[in-house]
Design an enzyme around this catalytic site. Structure first.
Site, short mmCIF file in Angstrom:
data_model
loop_
_atom_site.label_atom_id
_atom_site.label_comp_id
_atom_site.label_asym_id
_atom_site.label_seq_id
_atom_site.Cartn_x
_atom_site.Cartn_y
_atom_site.Cartn_z
N VAL A 76 -106.08 -64.55 -65.16
CA VAL A 76 -105.07 -65.54 -64.81
C VAL A 76 -103.71 -64.84 -64.91
CG1 VAL A 76 -104.06 -67.75 -65.50
CG2 VAL A 76 -106.52 -67.33 -65.86
N CYS A 77 -102.92 -64.90 -63.86
CA CYS A 77 -101.61 -64.23 -63.88
C CYS A 77 -100.69 -64.88 -64.90
CB CYS A 77 -100.97 -64.29 -62.51
SG CYS A 77 -99.27 -63.69 -62.52
N VAL A 78 -100.14 -64.07 -65.80
CA VAL A 78 -99.31 -64.61 -66.88
C VAL A 78 -98.02 -65.24 -66.36
CG1 VAL A 78 -98.22 -62.38 -67.44
CG2 VAL A 78 -98.32 -64.17 -69.16
#
Lengths: 118, 118, 98
Positions: A76-78
């Site tokens: 999941v992209c931060v």
């Protein structure tokens, strides 16, 4: 072959997450390695832990978690997650939050990168 | 090392794709890949001079576009047909770009290892 | 290169942009709402037939069936499943036209 996947849309509103899942399932059945699944933009909500769809509908977050349990790296992209209020304690098991550098690595390591979005 | 191209097709501001696409370029710049970007369809408006997003409260593009080159995205192409169809000219853009015809865009895409659409 | 298109040609110009840029003989795969352009007798049929002159055109069976179009497709398009989709990606680097 090593295949990477990027998804850009959240669950249910768009078919992107469903098509990506079916594609990955088929790729794994053929013996391909999934280099990583990168959830960007609204796609970060595909792994929302408190998701509760009606019982007769597919459970999108659980599907990704089960794929993660099979060893697929679901990232999941931060930056996208922070924008949308997603935190490590709010995502399903077998998925993780990390940076866009992971997408860069997928692009370098995988022989193919397929994007699903809208 | 991979040849990675960002193919931008969405308009700025109306959706977040153009902005989150730019954020990807800034991070990818830290890795050793060969980066380039194409702006086609409504994305050509992302490059337009004179954008003022103050009243929207959305971060604009004009501060970020000039640094793309510093982040390793040295080639920025604009699709000629998209530009002309929307009444734009080369001097409407905030940064130097290379205007390329349809066949040229297709050829450049073919040379890439990975294409990420935004 | 494999060109994947997911937009209805009635709503967005993704398919037309793809056809304009795609190199001759590059395969085009229609998924999700892009399969709506395949309906025989529809206004977008000519776009698909135009694409077929220079490209093999594939479409995902699951998306066609879901939209009730299985019995009414324009000619010349190869209907494939997810496993065939994977094979196309194995054979060609993909670009998605959203």
């Amino acid at each position: 072959m090593k295949i990477g996947v990027m998804i850009q849309e959240g669950p249910y509103n768009h078919e992107a997450s469903d098509t990506a899942y079916k594609f990955i399932e088929a790729a794994m059945a053929k013996g391909h390695a999934i280099q990583g699944v990168f959830l960007y933009d609204d796609a970060v909500t595909n792994v929302a832990k408190h998701m509760e769809p009606p019982q007769d509908d597919r459970h999108i977050a659980r599907r990704w978690s089960e794929l993660g349990a099979k060893g697929v790296d679901i990232v999941v992209c931060v930056a996208a997650a922070k924008r949308r209020g997603m935190k490590p304690e709010l995502i399903v098991d077998n998925t993780r939050i990390s940076g866009l550098g992971q997408l860069s690595e997928i692009c370098t390591e995988a022989e193919r990168v397929v994007t699903f979005g809208d | 090392m991979a040849k990675i191209m960002f193919v931008n097709r969405n308009a700025p501001h109306g959706t977040i794709y153009a902005w989150e696409g730019l954020e990807v370029v800034l991070i990818f710049g830290a890795y050793e890949n060969e980066l380039s970007a194409v702006y086609m369809d409504d994305a050509v408006f992302s490059l337009k001079k004179g954008q003022d997003t103050t009243a929207l409260g959305i971060k604009g593009f004009l501060q970020t576009l000039p640094v793309l080159e510093d982040y390793g995205c040295e080639k920025i192409y604009v699709d000629k047909e998209s530009m002309e169809k929307r009444g734009l000219k080369t001097d409407d853009f905030a940064i130097p770009v290379e205007v390329v015809d349809s066949a040229g865009i297709g050829k450049i895409m073919e040379e890439q290892d990975v294409i990420l659409p935004f | 290169m494999l060109h994947i298109v997911n937009k209805s040609p009635y709503m967005k110009s993704s398919l037309e942009s793809c056809i304009r840029v795609a190199q001759k003989n590059d395969p085009i795969l229609l998924i999700e709402d892009a399969v709506l352009g395949l309906a025989a007798g529809g206004g977008a049929e000519s776009i698909v037939q135009g694409a077929l002159k220079d490209h093999p055109v594939y479409a995902l069976s699951a998306d066609i069936s879901a939209r009730g179009l299985a019995g009414n497709l324009t000619s010349g398009v190869k209907v494939i499943d997810y496993a065939d989709f994977v094979d196309l990606v194995e054979q060609h680097k993909p670009m998605t036209w959203l």
